[in-house]
Scaffold this motif. Structure first.
Motif, mmCIF file in Angstrom:
data_model
loop_
_atom_site.group_PDB
_atom_site.id
_atom_site.type_symbol
_atom_site.label_atom_id
_atom_site.label_comp_id
_atom_site.label_asym_id
_atom_site.label_seq_id
_atom_site.Cartn_x
_atom_site.Cartn_y
_atom_site.Cartn_z
ATOM 1 N N ILE A 6 50.573 48.181 50.292
ATOM 2 C CA ILE A 6 50.657 47.292 49.131
ATOM 3 C C ILE A 6 49.257 47.146 48.556
ATOM 4 N N ASN A 7 49.087 47.569 47.313
ATOM 5 C CA ASN A 7 47.816 47.421 46.602
ATOM 6 C C ASN A 7 47.862 46.147 45.763
ATOM 7 N N ASP A 8 46.731 45.467 45.641
ATOM 8 C CA ASP A 8 46.707 44.252 44.818
ATOM 9 C C ASP A 8 45.858 44.448 43.566
ATOM 10 N N THR A 9 46.445 44.079 42.415
ATOM 11 C CA THR A 9 45.792 44.283 41.117
ATOM 12 C C THR A 9 45.481 42.964 40.409
ATOM 13 N N THR A 10 45.444 41.859 41.173
ATOM 14 C CA THR A 10 45.152 40.549 40.573
ATOM 15 C C THR A 10 43.876 40.568 39.753
ATOM 16 N N LEU A 11 42.875 41.258 40.252
ATOM 17 C CA LEU A 11 41.551 41.243 39.616
ATOM 18 C C LEU A 11 41.373 42.373 38.615
ATOM 19 N N ARG A 12 42.467 43.057 38.273
ATOM 20 C CA ARG A 12 42.437 44.044 37.191
ATOM 21 C C ARG A 12 43.559 43.775 36.204
ATOM 22 N N ASP A 13 44.813 44.020 36.593
ATOM 23 C CA ASP A 13 45.924 43.731 35.683
ATOM 24 C C ASP A 13 45.976 42.234 35.386
ATOM 25 N N GLY A 14 45.656 41.415 36.383
ATOM 26 C CA GLY A 14 45.624 39.975 36.165
ATOM 27 C C GLY A 14 44.607 39.545 35.134
ATOM 28 N N SER A 15 43.618 40.378 34.904
ATOM 29 C CA SER A 15 42.594 40.066 33.905
ATOM 30 C C SER A 15 43.187 39.938 32.506
ATOM 31 N N HIS A 16 44.247 40.703 32.220
ATOM 32 C CA HIS A 16 44.905 40.585 30.914
ATOM 33 C C HIS A 16 45.377 39.160 30.669
ATOM 34 N N ALA A 17 45.972 38.572 31.685
ATOM 35 C CA ALA A 17 46.605 37.259 31.520
ATOM 36 C C ALA A 17 45.598 36.143 31.292
ATOM 37 N N ILE A 18 44.352 36.351 31.693
ATOM 38 C CA ILE A 18 43.327 35.318 31.492
ATOM 39 C C ILE A 18 42.276 35.781 30.483
ATOM 40 N N ARG A 19 42.656 36.734 29.658
ATOM 41 C CA ARG A 19 41.775 37.259 28.593
ATOM 42 C C ARG A 19 40.449 37.761 29.152
ATOM 43 N N HIS A 20 40.497 38.346 30.339
ATOM 44 C CA HIS A 20 39.344 39.027 30.944
ATOM 45 C C HIS A 20 38.176 38.070 31.201
ATOM 46 N N GLN A 21 38.501 36.849 31.603
ATOM 47 C CA GLN A 21 37.474 35.818 31.782
ATOM 48 C C GLN A 21 37.163 35.504 33.245
ATOM 49 N N ASN A 38 44.750 40.950 54.971
ATOM 50 C CA ASN A 38 44.871 42.368 55.358
ATOM 51 C C ASN A 38 45.356 43.268 54.226
ATOM 52 N N VAL A 39 45.114 42.879 52.988
ATOM 53 C CA VAL A 39 45.389 43.785 51.871
ATOM 54 C C VAL A 39 44.356 44.905 51.924
ATOM 55 N N GLU A 40 44.818 46.131 51.895
ATOM 56 C CA GLU A 40 43.918 47.262 52.127
ATOM 57 C C GLU A 40 43.183 47.725 50.875
ATOM 58 N N MET A 41 43.775 47.535 49.699
ATOM 59 C CA MET A 41 43.153 48.006 48.464
ATOM 60 C C MET A 41 43.227 46.914 47.399
ATOM 61 N N ILE A 42 42.068 46.583 46.840
ATOM 62 C CA ILE A 42 41.951 45.544 45.816
ATOM 63 C C ILE A 42 41.309 46.172 44.589
ATOM 64 N N GLU A 43 42.013 46.123 43.465
ATOM 65 C CA GLU A 43 41.508 46.734 42.228
ATOM 66 C C GLU A 43 40.767 45.695 41.406
ATOM 67 N N VAL A 44 39.567 46.066 40.940
ATOM 68 C CA VAL A 44 38.697 45.138 40.211
ATOM 69 C C VAL A 44 38.117 45.836 38.992
ATOM 70 N N THR A 45 38.492 45.382 37.800
ATOM 71 C CA THR A 45 37.829 45.783 36.549
ATOM 72 C C THR A 45 38.394 44.915 35.434
ATOM 73 N N HIS A 46 37.867 45.084 34.235
ATOM 74 C CA HIS A 46 38.517 44.608 33.020
ATOM 75 C C HIS A 46 39.957 45.111 33.039
ATOM 76 N N GLY A 47 40.869 44.382 32.411
ATOM 77 C CA GLY A 47 42.268 44.798 32.425
ATOM 78 C C GLY A 47 42.490 46.211 31.945
ATOM 79 N N ASP A 48 41.662 46.675 31.003
ATOM 80 C CA ASP A 48 41.773 48.031 30.476
ATOM 81 C C ASP A 48 40.808 48.995 31.147
ATOM 82 N N GLY A 49 40.282 48.577 32.291
ATOM 83 C CA GLY A 49 39.472 49.480 33.082
ATOM 84 C C GLY A 49 37.997 49.487 32.724
#
Length: 333
Positions: A6-21, A38-49
């Motif tokens: 299970i990959n988590d995208t809170t800090l990337r796709d979630g960025s859209h929902a908070i206007r990248h703030q 124990n989440v193995e992969m956490i994605e971090v960027t602006h919502g559009d990468g």
């Protein structure tokens, strides 16, 4: 027993929902909670990468490369990933993200444009990074056509191709048939993943069916924070998979706490299945368009659902955010 990641995208796709703030402190707290669960992969960027902070897509509060560095510093075990859209992010951006500590990149293209990702996969593999490929708006083409695009990515060096339901438009077998087609095409050479959204409330169901069809990586975000109606909630995925006997390694109690106690107090508005986001799923509209359409609706006095329906009729894809204003103006006149 099936084992998935299970990959988590809170800090990337979630960025859209908070206007990248996102702030550095918020990223640090979310990474700590996910890592503890124990989440193995956490994605971090602006919502559009990488390189997404711009007038067209929305400016970030904090540079995404700095956020990657913070995330890497905080994570004890989890791998930090970044997203790159060719034509927006560059190979130089990728190299800098790697220098800052990112060890995985997911390279995203429209579902018919996998060929623009080739040099980016090659560069990532040369850097020694794990690679994932995002075929966005996967509902737009048939399973067989999608599998042919996945083949292009795998031949370029992609290690896991994701069926990405960017509009939350896929319903049950529409998702699993696409996953199965990719597994048939690339199953011995690379993994297949699934990235779901909740516009029509099928994100979790589609994820389960994707695993049964052969997917081995599944994306979620805490409390479903993401574009449109939000992503498949990571904590719900963890519980559902546990109930079904699908091994994933995520600590259920800690991931529930991460969503409830860490993420939710940070955000003013969680995504929901409201009229606009449901219309996105109905019409197959790219989920990151929602907040852009809401702003245009307020400015020009046009119902947001009308804007999204017209966008769907016109077939706009990611990268055409600036054309939402044209739609609003045309409807207003």
């Amino acid at each position: 027993m099936t084992t998935i990641r299970i990959n988590d995208t809170t800090l990337r796709d979630g960025s859209h929902a908070i206007r990248h703030q996102y702030t550095a402190d918020q990223v640090r707290r979310v990474v700590r909670a996910l890592d503890d669960a124990n989440v193995e992969m956490i994605e971090v960027t602006h919502g559009d990468g990488l390189g997404g902070s711009s007038f067209n897509y929305g400016f970030s509060h904090t540079n995404d490369l700095d956020l990657i560095e913070v995330a890497v510093d905080e994570a004890k075990n989890a791998q930090i990933a970044c997203l790159l859209l060719p034509g927006l992010g560059t190979i130089d951006d990728l190299k800098e993200a790697h220098r800052r500590g990112a060890r995985m990149v997911r390279i995203a293209t429209h579902c018919t444009e996998a060929d623009i990702s080739i040099k980016h996969f090659q560069a990532a593999r040369e850097l020694g990074m794990e690679t994932g490929g995002f075929l966005m708006l996967s509902h737009r083409i048939s399973p067989q056509e999608l599998a042919a695009q996945a083949r292009i990515m795998v031949d370029a060096g992609c290690q896991c191709v994701f069926v990405v339901d960017s509009a939350g438009a896929l319903i049950m077998e529409q998702a699993s048939d696409r996953v199965a087609a990719l597994v048939d095409e690339i199953g011995e050479e690379a993994q297949v993943g699934f990235h779901g959204h909740q516009n029509l409330s099928f994100g979790v169901t589609n994820s389960v069916l994707a695993v049964r069809a052969g997917a081995r990586q599944i994306d979620g975000s805490l409390a479903g924070l993401g574009a449109g109606a939000g992503n498949s909630p990571t904590e719900v995925l963890a519980v559902a998979f546990e109930r079904l006997g699908i091994k994933h390694g995520v600590n259920v109690e800690k991931i529930l706490a991460a969503a409830e106690d860490v993420l939710k107090p940070m955000v003013d508005r969680l995504p929901m299945m409201d009229r606009g986001s449901i219309v996105q799923g109905q019409m197959g509209v790219y989920n990151s368009f929602l907040l852009h359409a809401e702003r245009a609706a307020t400015r020009y006095g046009v119902p947001v659902a009308d804007i999204l329906q017209e966008i769907g009729r016109r077939g706009y894809v990611g990268g055409q955010e600036d054309m939402i204003i044209d739609v609003a103006v045309a409807l207003a006149s």
